[in-house]
Design an enzyme around this catalytic site. Structure first.
Site, PDB file in Angstrom:
ATOM      1  N   TYR A   1       0.806  -1.225   0.000  1.00  0.00           N
ATOM      2  CA  TYR A   1       0.000   0.000   0.000  1.00  0.00           C
ATOM      3  C   TYR A   1       0.834   1.268   0.000  1.00  0.00           C
ATOM      4  O   TYR A   1       0.293   2.360  -0.057  1.00  0.00           O
ATOM      5  CB  TYR A   1      -0.919   0.014   1.231  1.00  0.00           C
ATOM      6  CG  TYR A   1      -0.143  -0.135   2.523  1.00  0.00           C
ATOM      7  CD1 TYR A   1       0.455   0.968   3.125  1.00  0.00           C
ATOM      8  CD2 TYR A   1       0.025  -1.378   3.113  1.00  0.00           C
ATOM      9  CE1 TYR A   1       1.199   0.837   4.283  1.00  0.00           C
ATOM     10  CE2 TYR A   1       0.760  -1.517   4.278  1.00  0.00           C
ATOM     11  CZ  TYR A   1       1.344  -0.412   4.852  1.00  0.00           C
ATOM     12  OH  TYR A   1       2.086  -0.551   5.994  1.00  0.00           O
ATOM     13  N   GLY A   2       2.142   1.136   0.063  1.00  0.00           N
ATOM     14  CA  GLY A   2       2.989   2.312   0.216  1.00  0.00           C
ATOM     15  C   GLY A   2       4.085   2.396  -0.834  1.00  0.00           C
ATOM     16  O   GLY A   2       3.822   2.357  -2.034  1.00  0.00           O
ATOM     17  N   THR A   3       5.314   2.475  -0.370  1.00  0.00           N
ATOM     18  CA  THR A   3       6.449   2.739  -1.260  1.00  0.00           C
ATOM     19  C   THR A   3       6.832   1.549  -2.125  1.00  0.00           C
ATOM     20  O   THR A   3       7.679   1.693  -3.008  1.00  0.00           O
ATOM     21  CB  THR A   3       7.679   3.190  -0.450  1.00  0.00           C
ATOM     22  OG1 THR A   3       8.116   2.121   0.393  1.00  0.00           O
ATOM     23  CG2 THR A   3       7.376   4.438   0.364  1.00  0.00           C
ATOM     24  N   LEU A   4       6.221   0.381  -1.922  1.00  0.00           N
ATOM     25  CA  LEU A   4       6.502  -0.790  -2.757  1.00  0.00           C
ATOM     26  C   LEU A   4       5.559  -0.898  -3.955  1.00  0.00           C
ATOM     27  O   LEU A   4       5.758  -1.755  -4.826  1.00  0.00           O
ATOM     28  CB  LEU A   4       6.422  -2.072  -1.914  1.00  0.00           C
ATOM     29  CG  LEU A   4       7.536  -2.235  -0.881  1.00  0.00           C
ATOM     30  CD1 LEU A   4       7.201  -3.371   0.083  1.00  0.00           C
ATOM     31  CD2 LEU A   4       8.876  -2.479  -1.548  1.00  0.00           C
ATOM     32  N   GLU A  35      10.757  -4.595   5.764  1.00  0.00           N
ATOM     33  CA  GLU A  35       9.746  -3.928   6.587  1.00  0.00           C
ATOM     34  C   GLU A  35      10.044  -4.018   8.087  1.00  0.00           C
ATOM     35  O   GLU A  35       9.211  -3.664   8.912  1.00  0.00           O
ATOM     36  CB  GLU A  35       8.352  -4.494   6.293  1.00  0.00           C
ATOM     37  CG  GLU A  35       7.899  -4.315   4.863  1.00  0.00           C
ATOM     38  CD  GLU A  35       7.588  -2.877   4.485  1.00  0.00           C
ATOM     39  OE1 GLU A  35       7.805  -1.957   5.300  1.00  0.00           O
ATOM     40  OE2 GLU A  35       7.114  -2.662   3.365  1.00  0.00           O
TER      41      GLU A  35
END
Length: 174
Positions: A10-13, A85
């Site tokens: 949901y983010g920087t990946l 993570e």
């Protein structure tokens, strides 16, 4: 056929974000794009710390339905993602229910949407003020109104560790 693990990012990946290159680097393992998706439940997705990092707080039922992407990953990539993570020191790899919106070719599933149990990285231990931050439904590293752009890891102070997020507990990233 090798066993695959279904993961929600949901983010920087996500595609187009600064850490997406890790998802497509074969040295980290296999990650096959399944489709765009969103959480079935509401979760607080916040951007916090001086590094403007996206965090999905473990407060199911609060916040927004969060948009992201589903990947099927092999064990090598799953292990890489756990390390990346900082699981279990920072994020907790947790199964949550995700609604798939598109297929691997990015075609809308329309009424044929399906749900999956996916691993997602939730922040269980966080400073109380983080729960009061504005919640996003879709993260962008380029910043959104009132939120600064993401600071990539190589620009951060390596001596700071994780206490900027979790407070009194003093963890250090390796």
């Amino acid at each position: 056929m090798m066993s695959m693990i279904r993961v929600f990012v949901y983010g920087t990946l996500k595609t187009g974000e600064p850490n997406y290159h890790y998802m497509v680097d074969a040295a980290n393992g296999v990650a096959r794009f399944v489709g765009k998706a969103r959480t079935v439940d509401r979760w607080p997705l916040v951007v916090a710390s001086k590094y403007n990092i996206p965090f999905l707080l473990d407060l199911r039922g609060q916040g927004e339905r969060v948009e992201g992407e589903i990947y099927d990953v092999d064990q090598k990539m799953a292990d890489f993602l756990d390390d990346f993570e900082s699981h279990p020191k920072l994020y907790q790899n947790t199964k949550i229910v995700i609604e798939q919106l598109t297929n691997e070719e990015d075609h809308d599933l329309g009424d044929g949407k399906v749900t999956h149990q996916c691993s997602a990285y939730l922040l269980k231990n966080f400073k109380p003020h983080m729960a009061e931050l504005p919640c996003l439904s879709n993260y962008s590293s380029h910043g959104v109104a009132g939120v600064n752009a993401y600071m990539e890891r190589y620009l951060r102070d390596p001596q700071e560790g994780l206490d900027f997020v979790i407070g009194e507990a003093r963890y250090r990233e390796n």
